[in-house]
Design a protein around this motif. Structure first.
Motif, PDB file in Angstrom:
ATOM      1  N   ALA A  90      89.328  80.642  69.969  1.00 29.29           N
ATOM      2  CA  ALA A  90      88.032  80.589  70.650  1.00 29.29           C
ATOM      3  C   ALA A  90      87.737  79.198  71.189  1.00 29.29           C
ATOM      4  N   VAL A  91      88.174  78.169  70.475  1.00 29.06           N
ATOM      5  CA  VAL A  91      88.086  76.788  70.953  1.00 29.06           C
ATOM      6  C   VAL A  91      89.499  76.214  70.945  1.00 29.06           C
ATOM      7  N   TRP A 200      84.387  73.566  73.354  1.00 29.51           N
ATOM      8  CA  TRP A 200      83.515  74.605  72.791  1.00 29.51           C
ATOM      9  C   TRP A 200      82.748  75.304  73.923  1.00 29.51           C
ATOM     10  N   GLY A 203      84.974  77.573  75.657  1.00 35.67           N
ATOM     11  CA  GLY A 203      85.189  78.791  74.878  1.00 35.67           C
ATOM     12  C   GLY A 203      84.065  79.795  75.048  1.00 35.67           C
ATOM     13  N   ARG A 206      84.601  81.376  78.454  1.00 31.95           N
ATOM     14  CA  ARG A 206      85.715  82.327  78.453  1.00 31.95           C
ATOM     15  C   ARG A 206      85.278  83.656  77.858  1.00 31.95           C
ATOM     16  N   GLN A 242      86.208  86.378  68.649  1.00 34.88           N
ATOM     17  CA  GLN A 242      86.086  85.128  69.399  1.00 34.88           C
ATOM     18  C   GLN A 242      84.738  84.462  69.117  1.00 34.88           C
ATOM     19  N   LEU A 246      83.470  80.584  67.564  1.00 37.48           N
ATOM     20  CA  LEU A 246      82.493  79.730  68.248  1.00 37.48           C
ATOM     21  C   LEU A 246      81.264  79.487  67.383  1.00 37.48           C
TER      22      LEU A 246
END
Length: 334
Positions: A90-91, A200, A203, A206, A242, A246
Motif C-alpha cells: 500500500a505504501v 503514503w 498509496g 492508487r 490496501q 495505509l
C-alpha cells in the motif's frame, strides 16, 4: 514524481563515513531514526508475512498439482497471500521501488495472450521463468489459473502455475531480505519523512483512483470493470487490505502507540491538535471503506469522498507541520 530510495553508491559512502564516526544513535523519530523505525516496525514484519504466505501458497499448489490437496485450499492460500502483499505494498518505499516488486508480482491487468504464450513455452524451472514477462506471471496469472482456466492436477498448466508461485515466493523473499538490510543500516540519514509522506499520499491515490474509481468509470456494457481480483471475487477484500496498510501507517496500532506513523510524527513536532484531527479523518475514511458492500460507483462514493478529504488534510496541514514538500505522482487522479 516519486522519491527514490538511496542508491547503492550513496549507501556505501554513508557506511564508510559512519564507520569512522563516533556519533551516537539519533533519538527516536528524527530523520534517520524514523527511517529505521519505519523499516523495522512495518516493512520487515509485513514483508516477512507476505513471504511466508507466498511460501505456503507455493507448498499447497505443489500438493494440488500432485493430486494431494484440494483446489479450495489452494484458493484460500492465494487469497491470504495476495492480501498480505496488498497490505505491504500500500505504501511503496526503498527496496520495493528499487526491486520493482509490484511489477514483478502483481502486474495488472494480466495479459492473457502472453500467458498463453508462456504456457506453450512451458518453462521447466525458475531459471527459465526469468525469460517470461511480468504480465504473464505473479498473482494475476495465478488467479487466472485457479479461477478461470483452472489448471488441473498433473498437467503442464499446473506445473506452470507451480512455477509462477515459486517465482512469486522468490521475489517476496528477496524483498524481505532487502527490507531487513535497510532496517539494519545505521547510517540511514536521508529525507525519510518527505519520502514517507509522499509515498503514503501516492498509496491513497492508487487505492482511491487507480484501484477503485478509474476502472469503474471506464467500464461499459460490453467491457467489465478491470478491477483487482475480479476473477476470484476478491475485489472488496483487496481494496480493504490496501486500506489497512495505509490506515496503520497513518495513525499507528493502538497496541504499539510509539511506533512510527504520520500521526506520531506530527505529535513529536508539537502539533497534538492536528494529530487528533488526522486520526479523526482516518477513522471517518475507515468507516466508509468498511461500509463498501459491492463493486460499484455508487457503493464507493462515500469512501471516495472520505479518502479525498483525508488526502487533502495530509497534503496541506500535515505536510506543513512536517515541513515537507509534496510532489506529483503517477498515481494522481482527477
Amino acid at each position: 514524481m516519486r522519491f527514490a530510495p538511496l542508491s547503492l553508491s550513496l549507501i556505501a559512502l554513508c557506511m564508510a563515513v559512519s564507520s569512522h564516526a563516533a556519533t551516537p544513535p539519533a533519538p527516536p523519530l528524527t530523520s534517520g531514526a524514523a527511517a529505521q523505525a519505519l523499516y523495522a516496525q512495518w516493512f520487515v514484519p509485513q514483508s516477512a508475512q507476505a513471504s511466508t504466505s507466498a511460501q505456503q501458497l507455493q507448498s499447497q499448489l505443489q500438493q494440488y498439482c500432485t493430486g494431494t490437496a484440494s483446489l479450495e485450499k489452494v484458493r484460500g492460500d492465494f487469497t491470504q497471500a495476495s492480501q498480505d502483499w496488498e497490505r505491504l505494498s500500500a505504501v511503496a518505499m526503498g527496496p520495493q521501488i528499487e526491486h520493482r516488486t509490484a511489477r514483478m508480482v502483481d502486474f495488472q491487468p494480466m495479459r492473457l495472450p502472453l500467458l498463453k504464450a508462456a504456457l506453450r513455452k512451458a518453462p521447466k524451472d525458475l531459471a527459465a521463468m526469468e525469460t517470461i514477462g511480468a504480465p504473464a506471471k505473479g498473482f494475476p496469472a495465478l488467479e487466472h489459473l485457479l479461477w478461470v482456466d483452472v489448471a488441473a492436477p498433473k498437467t503442464p498448466t499446473c506445473q506452470y502455475a507451480r512455477l509462477v508461485a515459486a517465482d512469486l515466493t522468490q521475489e517476496l523473499q528477496e524483498l524481505h531480505q532487502a527490507n531487513q538490510a535497510a532496517a539494519n543500516f545505521t547510517a540511514l540519514d536521508f529525507d525519510s519523512t518527505a519520502e514517507f509522506l509522499n509515498q503514503w499520499i501516492g498509496g491513497v491515490e492508487r487505492l482511491r483512483w487507480q484501484a477503485m474509481e478509474k476502472p469503474l468509470r471506464s467500464a461499459t456494457a460490453s467491457k467489465p470493470a478491470q478491477v483487482t481480483r475480479a476473477a476470484s471475487e476478491g475485489t472488496l477484500t483487496s481494496w480493504k487490505a490496501q486500506w489497512s496498510g495505509l490506515r496503520t501507517l497513518a495513525i499507528g496500532n493502538p497496541q504499539m502507540p510509539d511506533n512510527v506513523s504520520l500521526a506520531r510524527l506530527v505529535e513529536v513536532q508539537g502539533w497534538q491538535h492536528l494529530a487528533d484531527e488526522l486520526r479523526a479523518a482516518v477513522q471517518q475514511a475507515d468507516s466508509a471503506m468498511q461500509s463498501i458492500d459491492k463493486v460499484s460507483l455508487n457503493a464507493i462514493t462515500p469512501a471516495n469522498k472520505a479518502l479525498k478529504q483525508l488526502k487533502h488534510l495530509v497534503e496541506n496541514d500535515v505536510a506543513l507541520s512536517l515541513d515537507v514538500t509534496i510532489g506529483f505522482s503517477d498515481a494522481d487522479g482527477d
